[in-house]
Design an enzyme around this catalytic site. Structure first.
Site, mmCIF file in Angstrom:
data_model
loop_
_atom_site.group_PDB
_atom_site.id
_atom_site.type_symbol
_atom_site.label_atom_id
_atom_site.label_comp_id
_atom_site.label_asym_id
_atom_site.label_seq_id
_atom_site.Cartn_x
_atom_site.Cartn_y
_atom_site.Cartn_z
ATOM 1 C CG ASP A 85 32.543 40.149 41.190
ATOM 2 O OD1 ASP A 85 33.102 39.343 41.657
ATOM 3 O OD2 ASP A 85 31.381 39.783 40.474
ATOM 4 C CG ASP A 123 33.200 32.220 33.580
ATOM 5 O OD1 ASP A 123 33.198 31.552 34.555
ATOM 6 O OD2 ASP A 123 34.055 33.063 33.178
#
Length: 246
Positions: free
Chosen positions: A8, A129
């Protein structure tokens, strides 16, 4: 089941967030390319990259770090975060990315997902998500009334390569993935489902694998913290029990 080590990216660094909060970022490396290479050296088959700044900005922000990773490794990589138009999709794929992940646009512009999946077969995934079963967009900052399974089913005939399902409340929390919700989604659609969020131990990986229907799992913090040894995990997942093959 494929294990995807996660990188990330925030401000050019390799970080992990806690439950999707940008203010709660832990920096694990200031050299993402070196981190990617270490994952490759451990034997991974894929890498999962996220441009966290891009997810909020709506356009690529950590392009230099992503390009450095692509130049450093041979294994395929998928990328999500800020990919919201065809030009960006084409640009990333032309730079050697194996797969783009479309999240926010899957809710706001599903026609783009279909167009991209037609144009680039096998190279477009949908990122879903969710908090409490409802889809969140724009870097998880905006919650919708769209239910996870309803969104996934919209793309059954679109030719997308995979669905990456993230339970936001589990992400970075080291509390285990939402196996029940992920398995339910995988059984509800024919598209391969990849689990993300909360994978924090070998037992989590084995439990996901042993559902028999989950195609992959993404892990970040557990690999950086040492809770999961990547080489050991890969070996365990490859030695799939005969019962799980049925």
């Amino acid at each position: 089941m494929i294990l995807y080590p996660a990188i990330d990216l925030k401000d050019g660094q390799c970080v992990r967030l806690y439950k999707g909060e940008m203010e709660q970022a832990t920096v694990f490396s200031d050299n993402p390319a070196a981190q990617a290479l270490s994952f490759e050296d451990a034997g991974c088959e894929w890498l999962h990259l996220v441009d966290l700044n891009g997810a909020f900005a709506g356009a690529p922000v950590n392009a230099a770090a992503v390009e450095a990773i692509l130049a450093a490794v041979q294994v395929p990589a998928q990328l999500g975060g800020g990919i919201r138009d065809m030009a960006t999709i084409e640009g990333w794929l032309s730079k050697g990315l194996a797969r783009v992940i479309l999240g926010t646009v899957a809710v706001e512009n599903p026609a783009l997902v279909r167009e991209a999946a037609r144009a680039f077969p096998g190279q477009v995934a949908v990122g879903i998500d969710a908090r409490n079963g409802r889809v969140a967009t724009r870097g998880w900052a905006e919650e919708t009334d769209v239910m996870v399974t309803d969104l996934a089913r919209q793309f059954e005939d679109a030719g997308v390569a995979a669905i990456i399902y993230t339970d936001i409340n589990r992400d970075g929390a080291m509390q285990g993935p939402n196996i029940a919700a992920t398995e339910a989604l995988a059984r509800a659609v024919s598209i391969p489902v990849i689990a993300s969020g909360g994978v924090s131990s070998m037992s989590d990986l084995v439990a996901l694998r042993d559902t028999g229907v989950i195609a992959g799992a993404i892990s970040g913090r557990a690999l950086y913290d040492g809770a999961i040894d990547l080489a050991e995990a890969l070996a365990t997942l490859r030695a799939r029990p005969a019962a799980a093959e049925r």
